[in-house]
Design a protein around this motif. Structure first.
Motif, PDB file in Angstrom:
ATOM      1  N   GLU A 149       0.996  -1.245   0.137  1.00 47.70           N
ATOM      2  CA  GLU A 149       0.012   0.132   0.148  1.00 47.70           C
ATOM      3  C   GLU A 149       0.844   1.276  -0.030  1.00 47.70           C
ATOM      4  OE1 GLU A 149      -3.253   0.930  -0.374  1.00 47.70           O
ATOM      5  OE2 GLU A 149      -3.664  -1.327  -0.874  1.00 47.70           O
ATOM      6  N   TYR A 150       1.884   1.282   0.805  1.00 46.55           N
ATOM      7  CA  TYR A 150       2.725   2.487   0.964  1.00 46.55           C
ATOM      8  C   TYR A 150       3.341   2.667  -0.611  1.00 46.55           C
ATOM      9  CZ  TYR A 150       2.506   3.321   5.965  1.00 46.55           C
ATOM     10  OH  TYR A 150       2.187   3.783   7.153  1.00 46.55           O
ATOM     11  N   ALA A 151       3.979   1.645  -1.148  1.00 47.84           N
ATOM     12  CA  ALA A 151       4.770   1.712  -2.597  1.00 47.84           C
ATOM     13  C   ALA A 151       3.463   2.079  -3.392  1.00 47.84           C
ATOM     14  CB  ALA A 151       5.292   0.232  -2.955  1.00 47.84           C
ATOM     15  N   GLN A 152       2.369   1.700  -3.334  1.00 50.84           N
ATOM     16  CA  GLN A 152       1.156   1.949  -4.235  1.00 50.84           C
ATOM     17  C   GLN A 152       1.154   3.534  -4.147  1.00 50.84           C
ATOM     18  OE1 GLN A 152      -0.404  -0.119  -6.096  1.00 50.84           O
ATOM     19  NE2 GLN A 152      -1.620   1.396  -7.291  1.00 50.84           N
ATOM     20  N   ILE A 153       1.086   4.225  -2.834  1.00 49.11           N
ATOM     21  CA  ILE A 153       0.800   5.789  -2.938  1.00 49.11           C
ATOM     22  C   ILE A 153       2.280   6.455  -2.924  1.00 49.11           C
ATOM     23  CG2 ILE A 153      -1.325   5.429  -1.944  1.00 49.11           C
ATOM     24  CD1 ILE A 153       0.128   6.476   0.951  1.00 49.11           C
ATOM     25  N   LYS A 154       3.235   5.639  -3.625  1.00 46.22           N
ATOM     26  CA  LYS A 154       4.554   6.169  -3.654  1.00 46.22           C
ATOM     27  C   LYS A 154       5.437   7.013  -2.401  1.00 46.22           C
ATOM     28  CE  LYS A 154       3.092   7.441  -8.433  1.00 46.22           C
ATOM     29  NZ  LYS A 154       3.146   8.519  -9.482  1.00 46.22           N
ATOM     30  N   MET A 155       4.962   6.057  -1.363  1.00 42.71           N
ATOM     31  CA  MET A 155       5.904   6.200  -0.187  1.00 42.71           C
ATOM     32  C   MET A 155       6.991   5.160   0.079  1.00 42.71           C
ATOM     33  SD  MET A 155       3.105   7.893   2.769  1.00 42.71           S
ATOM     34  CE  MET A 155       4.311   8.414   3.652  1.00 42.71           C
ATOM     35  N   TYR A 156       7.975   4.999  -0.976  1.00 38.66           N
ATOM     36  CA  TYR A 156       8.663   3.719  -1.374  1.00 38.66           C
ATOM     37  C   TYR A 156       9.662   3.367  -0.012  1.00 38.66           C
ATOM     38  CZ  TYR A 156       7.227   4.857  -6.036  1.00 38.66           C
ATOM     39  OH  TYR A 156       6.429   5.211  -6.846  1.00 38.66           O
ATOM     40  N   GLN A 157      10.097   4.149   0.716  1.00 36.64           N
ATOM     41  CA  GLN A 157      10.902   3.981   1.805  1.00 36.64           C
ATOM     42  C   GLN A 157       9.957   3.379   3.020  1.00 36.64           C
ATOM     43  OE1 GLN A 157      14.274   3.919   2.025  1.00 36.64           O
ATOM     44  NE2 GLN A 157      13.639   2.672   3.722  1.00 36.64           N
ATOM     45  N   ARG A 158       8.696   3.881   3.207  1.00 35.71           N
ATOM     46  CA  ARG A 158       7.948   3.141   4.198  1.00 35.71           C
ATOM     47  C   ARG A 158       7.401   1.792   3.393  1.00 35.71           C
ATOM     48  NH1 ARG A 158       3.863   7.479   7.054  1.00 35.71           N
ATOM     49  NH2 ARG A 158       5.409   8.780   7.659  1.00 35.71           N
ATOM     50  N   GLY A 159       7.383   1.607   2.229  1.00 35.44           N
ATOM     51  CA  GLY A 159       7.132   0.527   1.467  1.00 35.44           C
ATOM     52  C   GLY A 159       8.162  -0.470   1.782  1.00 35.44           C
TER      53      GLY A 159
END
Length: 192
Positions: free
Chosen positions: A54-64
């Motif tokens: 989900e984090y990667a989906q919203i472009k919060m890659y480090q959290r992903g």
């Protein structure tokens, strides 16, 4: 959804509600459910994996990345999390770390598409284009359960076929930016 309502839900319920919200395009609700799930003592690797996606989906890659790392720390055999984590590391131009994460996939059975996807990405990291294309193609041919993942791998294959093998022709910063876009695009339109 109130905190007291969330507290009444178990892991399976939180994860299913998160999946439903994600499928509906409601990342905020999906993240809320999953943050509750991973905050508990009985947090599962799957909950961390889903939150990372989900984090990667919203472009919060480090959290992903952080959540995918937590997922494989809890369950090193969660192969799909390994693959997705490697894609995130590749998107950050961290090929060495991606290679470390991918290595266990090469030990999976030859009949497992993730075995071939892992080999394909390792070949890609070493700039072995024809071997990467072959392995990724084998993975796509074997994968009948996750069409979105096949789409991601086919995008990588198309990119490999279209970009000249002599990467030196392009400025390094442009090549890195294009590679980051390629690997992170798995999270921009398709939900896994």
């Amino acid at each position: 959804m109130t905190n007291s309502t969330l507290a009444m839900l178990d892991q399976a319920e939180l994860q299913q509600l998160a999946l439903n919200a994600s499928t509906s395009g409601d990342s905020a609700s999906a993240i809320a459910y999953l943050k509750e799930a991973v905050s508990r003592a009985d947090a599962t690797a799957i909950a961390h994996y889903l939150l990372g996606a989900e984090y990667a989906q919203i472009k919060m890659y480090q959290r992903g990345i952080d959540e995918m790392e937590a997922a494989i720390a809890l369950d090193p055999a969660l192969s799909i999390a390994r693959l997705q984590l490697a894609l995130l590391w590749l998107g950050q131009d961290r090929g060495a770390r991606a290679g470390e994460v991918l290595q266990p996939l090469t030990e999976l059975a030859d009949s497992n598409p993730l075995h071939h996807f892992g080999h394909g990405l390792l070949h890609l990291i070493r700039d072995e284009r024809s071997e990467a294309l072959r392995a990724l193609g084998q993975g796509v041919a074997l994968n009948s359960v996750n069409p979105a993942l096949n789409g991601d791998m086919q995008n990588i294959m198309r990119h490999l076929e279209q970009v000249p093998a002599d990467a030196a022709a392009a400025p390094e910063s442009a090549a890195v930016e294009e590679g980051q876009h390629l690997f992170l695009s798995a999270y921009t339109g398709q939900r896994h």
